[in-house]
Design a protein around this motif. Structure first.
Motif, PDB file in Angstrom:
ATOM      1  N   GLN A  63       0.846  -1.206   0.000  1.00 62.87           N
ATOM      2  CA  GLN A  63       0.000   0.000   0.000  1.00 62.87           C
ATOM      3  C   GLN A  63       0.882   1.257   0.000  1.00 62.87           C
ATOM      4  O   GLN A  63       2.002   1.193   0.478  1.00 62.87           O
ATOM      5  CB  GLN A  63      -0.929   0.005   1.227  1.00 62.87           C
ATOM      6  CG  GLN A  63      -1.803  -1.227   1.349  1.00 62.87           C
ATOM      7  CD  GLN A  63      -2.798  -1.363   0.197  1.00 62.87           C
ATOM      8  OE1 GLN A  63      -3.151  -0.390  -0.471  1.00 62.87           O
ATOM      9  NE2 GLN A  63      -3.204  -2.595  -0.076  1.00 62.87           N
TER      10      GLN A  63
ATOM     11  N   ASP B 277      -7.898   3.899   0.630  1.00 64.24           N
ATOM     12  CA  ASP B 277      -9.198   3.298   0.350  1.00 64.24           C
ATOM     13  C   ASP B 277     -10.083   4.344  -0.317  1.00 64.24           C
ATOM     14  O   ASP B 277      -9.719   5.529  -0.388  1.00 64.24           O
ATOM     15  CB  ASP B 277      -9.829   2.811   1.672  1.00 64.24           C
ATOM     16  CG  ASP B 277     -10.783   1.648   1.441  1.00 64.24           C
ATOM     17  OD1 ASP B 277     -11.299   1.510   0.310  1.00 64.24           O
ATOM     18  OD2 ASP B 277     -11.008   0.872   2.382  1.00 64.24           O
TER      19      ASP B 277
ATOM     20  N   TRP C 270      -6.159   1.021  -5.588  1.00 61.67           N
ATOM     21  CA  TRP C 270      -6.940  -0.086  -6.168  1.00 61.67           C
ATOM     22  C   TRP C 270      -8.247   0.441  -6.765  1.00 61.67           C
ATOM     23  O   TRP C 270      -8.920   1.282  -6.148  1.00 61.67           O
ATOM     24  CB  TRP C 270      -7.223  -1.117  -5.067  1.00 61.67           C
ATOM     25  CG  TRP C 270      -7.852  -2.375  -5.552  1.00 61.67           C
ATOM     26  CD1 TRP C 270      -7.395  -3.206  -6.519  1.00 61.67           C
ATOM     27  CD2 TRP C 270      -9.061  -2.971  -5.059  1.00 61.67           C
ATOM     28  NE1 TRP C 270      -8.220  -4.292  -6.671  1.00 61.67           N
ATOM     29  CE2 TRP C 270      -9.268  -4.178  -5.796  1.00 61.67           C
ATOM     30  CE3 TRP C 270      -9.979  -2.632  -4.073  1.00 61.67           C
ATOM     31  CZ2 TRP C 270     -10.341  -5.011  -5.561  1.00 61.67           C
ATOM     32  CZ3 TRP C 270     -11.053  -3.463  -3.841  1.00 61.67           C
ATOM     33  CH2 TRP C 270     -11.234  -4.645  -4.582  1.00 61.67           C
ATOM     34  N   GLN C 271      -8.618  -0.081  -7.924  1.00 61.92           N
ATOM     35  CA  GLN C 271      -9.820   0.420  -8.587  1.00 61.92           C
ATOM     36  C   GLN C 271     -10.894  -0.654  -8.712  1.00 61.92           C
ATOM     37  O   GLN C 271     -11.952  -0.405  -9.300  1.00 61.92           O
ATOM     38  CB  GLN C 271      -9.453   0.942  -9.974  1.00 61.92           C
ATOM     39  CG  GLN C 271      -8.357   1.989  -9.907  1.00 61.92           C
ATOM     40  CD  GLN C 271      -8.361   2.939 -11.095  1.00 61.92           C
ATOM     41  OE1 GLN C 271      -9.163   2.808 -12.009  1.00 61.92           O
ATOM     42  NE2 GLN C 271      -7.458   3.898 -11.067  1.00 61.92           N
TER      43      GLN C 271
ATOM     44  N   HIS D 267     -12.899  -1.890  -6.524  1.00 48.69           N
ATOM     45  CA  HIS D 267     -13.969  -1.901  -5.514  1.00 48.69           C
ATOM     46  C   HIS D 267     -15.333  -1.543  -6.092  1.00 48.69           C
ATOM     47  O   HIS D 267     -16.356  -1.676  -5.422  1.00 48.69           O
ATOM     48  CB  HIS D 267     -13.621  -0.946  -4.364  1.00 48.69           C
ATOM     49  CG  HIS D 267     -13.093   0.379  -4.821  1.00 48.69           C
ATOM     50  ND1 HIS D 267     -13.864   1.277  -5.511  1.00 48.69           N
ATOM     51  CD2 HIS D 267     -11.876   0.943  -4.716  1.00 48.69           C
ATOM     52  CE1 HIS D 267     -13.143   2.355  -5.785  1.00 48.69           C
ATOM     53  NE2 HIS D 267     -11.912   2.168  -5.325  1.00 48.69           N
TER      54      HIS D 267
ATOM     55  N   ASP E  96      -2.027   1.420  -2.996  1.00 49.58           N
ATOM     56  CA  ASP E  96      -2.064   0.791  -4.321  1.00 49.58           C
ATOM     57  C   ASP E  96      -3.099   1.402  -5.253  1.00 49.58           C
ATOM     58  O   ASP E  96      -3.234   0.965  -6.394  1.00 49.58           O
ATOM     59  CB  ASP E  96      -2.306  -0.723  -4.165  1.00 49.58           C
ATOM     60  CG  ASP E  96      -3.630  -1.027  -3.481  1.00 49.58           C
ATOM     61  OD1 ASP E  96      -4.313  -0.063  -3.040  1.00 49.58           O
ATOM     62  OD2 ASP E  96      -3.996  -2.211  -3.388  1.00 49.58           O
TER      63      ASP E  96
ATOM     64  N   GLY F 150     -10.129   5.403  -7.932  1.00 52.85           N
ATOM     65  CA  GLY F 150      -9.193   4.550  -7.193  1.00 52.85           C
ATOM     66  C   GLY F 150      -9.381   4.730  -5.695  1.00 52.85           C
ATOM     67  O   GLY F 150     -10.518   4.723  -5.198  1.00 52.85           O
ATOM     68  N   GLU F 151      -8.251   4.870  -4.988  1.00 48.16           N
ATOM     69  CA  GLU F 151      -8.293   5.019  -3.528  1.00 48.16           C
ATOM     70  C   GLU F 151      -7.427   6.225  -3.143  1.00 48.16           C
ATOM     71  O   GLU F 151      -6.201   6.191  -3.311  1.00 48.16           O
ATOM     72  CB  GLU F 151      -7.763   3.748  -2.863  1.00 48.16           C
ATOM     73  CG  GLU F 151      -8.634   2.533  -3.163  1.00 48.16           C
ATOM     74  CD  GLU F 151      -8.092   1.257  -2.544  1.00 48.16           C
ATOM     75  OE1 GLU F 151      -8.896   0.474  -2.007  1.00 48.16           O
ATOM     76  OE2 GLU F 151      -6.869   1.045  -2.599  1.00 48.16           O
TER      77      GLU F 151
END
Ligand SMILES: [Ca+2]
Ligand SMILES: [Ca+2]
Length: 269
Positions: free
Chosen positions: A224, A251, A228-229, A231, A226, A236-237
């Motif tokens: 992290q 997040d 992330w997409q 979710h 990261d 993203g986050e």
């Protein structure tokens, strides 16, 4: 007939029964005096309790010291260290843990808490007397730690709303400046995912109070951040939070996590 024959008595009666616009002031003074008096009494009794506990600790420590003998003195272990290191002895009272006599370490913790309470009360009294001009206390329900005040939420909000909440409290989402501060916060977040004042909404990580990200303390979970997409919430986050183990993760900002507000110690009310 009786009234008309006693005009002076009637005047006095009216004078006494008619409320004066200044009548509230003496009552207010009396109320304030009583308030200060009761606060002093409380402080006095708190101080006496503290002295009594300290006395018990000292006497207990000395009496145990007679039995400890030369070996411990040779090891250089101070009585205070022994109190801190001593663990509860379950064998003392195996069937009645709720009514056991507190051990020295527990008593020491209570004394330390009493000292903290006394300092806090003294601080608030000084602030009261100075009409708020000399206020170095944290507000009620905020925790004081190393020059900052912290407030831990009991519910969840998306990151932007949590940040707004702190700003309205003349504070900001918590900024972690050191391992020591990380440990303090970690000890209070329990099992909740909790927002901190770190985000990269415009693509660059920034702390809420302007602290430099690159040189500041970091405690990311491995892998992290990261961004992330997967979710499904869009994008993203971009907002950082604590996992229950204290590690950080980025997040989706709209998740309703708990949050922590931080403010300088000069904040008080
Ligand atoms: Ca901080
Ligand atoms: Ca992440």
């Amino acid at each position: 007939m009786a009234l008309s024959s006693s005009p002076s008595l009637t005047s006095w009666t009216l004078l006494v029964l008619t409320p004066s616009p200044l009548a509230g002031l003496p009552a207010l003074e009396t109320f304030l005096q009583r308030l200060l008096s009761s606060t002093r009494s409380f402080l006095l009794s708190l101080g006496l309790s503290l002295l009594l506990l300290v006395g018990i600790c000292v006497i207990g420590s000395q009496s145990e010291g007679h039995g400890v003998g030369r070996e411990e003195r040779n090891n250089g272990t101070s009585g205070l260290q022994r109190l801190k290191e001593q663990k509860p002895h379950p064998g003392h009272c195996p069937h009645c843990p709720s009514v056991c006599v507190p051990g020295y370490s527990e008593m020491l913790l209570r004394v330390q808490q009493l000292v903290k309470n006394l300092n806090s009360l003294t601080c608030k009294m000084a602030a009261l007397k100075s009409n708020g001009s000399q206020n170095n206390c944290c507000p009620t329900s905020w925790l004081e730690h190393e020059g900052s005040c912290y407030w831990f939420s009991y519910s969840g909000k998306p990151w932007p709303e949590a940040e707004k909440y702190c700003q309205l409290e003349d504070a900001y989402l918590v900024v972690i400046n050191s391992r020591e501060e990380q440990d303090f916060v970690q000890a209070h977040i329990g099992s909740s995912y909790t927002w901190m004042g770190l985000s990269d909404l415009d693509g660059v990580w920034k702390w809420a109070d302007g602290t430099d990200y690159e040189t500041n303390f970091k405690n990311w979970k491995p892998g992290q951040p990261d961004d992330w997409q997967g979710h499904g919430l869009g994008g993203g986050e971009d907002c950082a939070h604590f996992h229950p183990d204290g590690k950080w993760n980025d997040d989706a900002c709209q998740r309703p996590y708990h949050w922590i507000c931080e403010a300088g110690l000069s904040k008080g009310s």
